[in-house]
Design an enzyme around this catalytic site. Structure first.
Site, PDB file in Angstrom:
ATOM      1  N   MET A   1       0.936  -0.976   0.127  1.00  0.00           N
ATOM      2  CA  MET A   1       0.077   0.274   0.102  1.00  0.00           C
ATOM      3  C   MET A   1       0.825   1.840   0.066  1.00  0.00           C
ATOM      4  O   MET A   1       0.522   2.477   0.869  1.00  0.00           O
ATOM      5  CB  MET A   1      -1.335   0.465   1.097  1.00  0.00           C
ATOM      6  CG  MET A   1      -1.751  -1.070   1.569  1.00  0.00           C
ATOM      7  SD  MET A   1      -3.328  -1.339   2.125  1.00  0.00           S
ATOM      8  CE  MET A   1      -2.713  -1.090   4.055  1.00  0.00           C
ATOM      9  N   GLY A   2       2.087   0.988  -0.539  1.00  0.00           N
ATOM     10  CA  GLY A   2       3.314   1.847  -0.160  1.00  0.00           C
ATOM     11  C   GLY A   2       3.489   2.133   0.397  1.00  0.00           C
ATOM     12  O   GLY A   2       3.834   1.794   2.167  1.00  0.00           O
TER      13      GLY A   2
ATOM     14  N   HIS B   1       9.865  -4.026   3.123  1.00  0.00           N
ATOM     15  CA  HIS B   1       9.218  -3.972   1.456  1.00  0.00           C
ATOM     16  C   HIS B   1      10.770  -4.121   1.189  1.00  0.00           C
ATOM     17  O   HIS B   1      10.182  -4.396   0.060  1.00  0.00           O
ATOM     18  CB  HIS B   1       8.845  -2.665   1.442  1.00  0.00           C
ATOM     19  CG  HIS B   1       7.619  -2.462   2.331  1.00  0.00           C
ATOM     20  ND1 HIS B   1       6.614  -0.524   3.086  1.00  0.00           N
ATOM     21  CD2 HIS B   1       5.755  -3.403   2.265  1.00  0.00           C
ATOM     22  CE1 HIS B   1       5.529  -0.826   3.278  1.00  0.00           C
ATOM     23  NE2 HIS B   1       5.438  -2.574   3.345  1.00  0.00           N
TER      24      HIS B   1
ATOM     25  N   LEU C   1       6.755   2.916   1.584  1.00  0.00           N
ATOM     26  CA  LEU C   1       7.539   1.126   1.622  1.00  0.00           C
ATOM     27  C   LEU C   1       8.506   1.832   2.537  1.00  0.00           C
ATOM     28  O   LEU C   1       8.828   3.329   3.213  1.00  0.00           O
ATOM     29  CB  LEU C   1       7.680   1.939   0.492  1.00  0.00           C
ATOM     30  CG  LEU C   1       7.963   1.411  -1.242  1.00  0.00           C
ATOM     31  CD1 LEU C   1       8.300   0.803  -2.036  1.00  0.00           C
ATOM     32  CD2 LEU C   1       6.441   0.067  -0.985  1.00  0.00           C
TER      33      LEU C   1
HETATM   34  O1  PAF Z   1       0.004  -6.068   3.713  1.00  0.00           O
HETATM   35  C1  PAF Z   1      -0.289  -4.983   3.175  1.00  0.00           C
HETATM   36  O2  PAF Z   1       0.119  -3.704   2.489  1.00  0.00           O
HETATM   37  C2  PAF Z   1      -1.777  -4.551   2.096  1.00  0.00           C
HETATM   38  O3  PAF Z   1      -2.610  -5.275   3.068  1.00  0.00           O
HETATM   39  C3  PAF Z   1      -1.752  -5.363   0.633  1.00  0.00           C
HETATM   40  C4  PAF Z   1      -1.637  -7.141   1.101  1.00  0.00           C
HETATM   41  C5  PAF Z   1      -0.888  -4.849   0.164  1.00  0.00           C
HETATM   42  C6  PAF Z   1      -3.132  -5.652   0.294  1.00  0.00           C
HETATM   43  O4  PAF Z   1      -3.833  -4.302   0.076  1.00  0.00           O
END
Ligand code: PAF
Length: 280
Positions: free
Chosen positions: A30-31, A37, A33
């Site tokens: 969901m950005g 990530h 980062l």
């Molecule tokens: O973990 C996340 O960032 C979110 O739940 C995902 C897996 C990208 C789904 O929107």
């Protein structure tokens, strides 16, 4: 790196890669980062010919009174990070492209989605499994990467993939932590300096339980009690749950067994944080 916003365009590019027998690694996000990530992206880069990262703040997984509007968004910084990590495609769809008017289909993993965080965030996991299914259908990855920090999410997604025979391998990578133990999360951005100090109590409670288990304490009730007592010492902390559960069905366990999930969700001020460890 290319930034793609259109679903059809992305599918076309990926079909070409697949026709050339290239493996595709996928990191849905969901950005906002952070290092957690980045570890997922690096692993995807090492293990695949082609790497796709998606950034989509999924409205479906936020409750009406949750932080969808204020969820941290920093697409420029995220682009820079992905570029630096040699990502091939950053998929950045608009809401209307993912959920056109009259969208009606949802994916729900019964029996797991209502437990732990699901009790406090009704509809959350239905939103997650729906968007992840859509993303898997669009990207069709060989391997998708998730963080252990969202343990329940990872367990639910693995079950969904198994139940629906989705042709993707799920890899779950360890939680990345700050030097004091706080698990990295985009929501840590919300914490004031005082709250940030208190937030470390989540990791401290898990460490305390781990130490006690190592000493031979296996009674869940007493372990949970000790963790709750520690957390309650912080003035900014309010507990949603502290749980000791089976890693497959998320059912509470009376005693620690071979593979046990210790999970907790705690509000620090107005920020809800989660953390967990698996005892092996
Ligand atoms: O973990 C996340 O960032 C979110 O739940 C995902 C897996 C990208 C789904 O929107």
């Amino acid at each position: 790196m290319r930034i793609i916003k259109e679903i059809q365009q992305l599918k076309k590019i990926l079909a070409k890669q697949r026709s050339q027998k290239k493996s595709i690694g996928f990191v849905p996000t969901m950005g906002a980062l952070h290092e957690g990530h980045i570890q997922l992206i690096r692993r995807a880069r090492r293990e695949n010919d082609f790497v796709v990262v998606s950034i989509f703040v999924n409205p479906l997984q936020f409750g009406p009174r949750e932080d969808f509007q204020r969820y941290p968004r920093n697409i420029l910084r995220d682009c820079f990070i992905c570029c630096n990590e040699d990502v091939d495609i950053l998929f950045y769809p608009a809401y209307q492209k993912m959920y056109p008017a009259h969208f009606r289909t949802y994916v729900y993993v019964e029996g797991l989605s209502e437990k732990l965080c699901g009790r406090f965030r009704p509809g959350h996991f239905r939103g997650v499994t729906t968007v992840v299914t859509k993303l898997f259908n669009i990207v069709n990855p060989d391997i998708a990467y998730f963080g252990q920090k969202d343990a329940q999410q990872a367990i639910i997604i693995k079950k969904m993939v198994e139940d629906l025979n989705m042709p993707v391998k799920i890899k779950v990578l360890p939680t990345v932590r700050e030097s004091d133990g706080l698990a990295l999360s985009s929501r840590n951005n919300y914490l004031s300096a005082g709250e940030r100090k208190d937030a470390v109590v989540l990791a401290q409670a898990l460490s305390l339980a781990k130490r006690l288990i190592k000493k031979g304490k296996t009674d869940s009730r007493s372990l949970i009690h000790k963790m709750r007592q520690l957390i309650k010492k912080k003035k900014n902390a309010k507990i949603d749950y502290v749980a000791i559960v089976d890693t497959h069905n998320l059912e509470p366990l009376k005693k620690i067994k071979r593979k046990t999930l210790l999970a907790l969700a705690v509000w620090i001020g107005k920020t809800r944080l989660i953390d967990n460890i698996i005892i092996n």
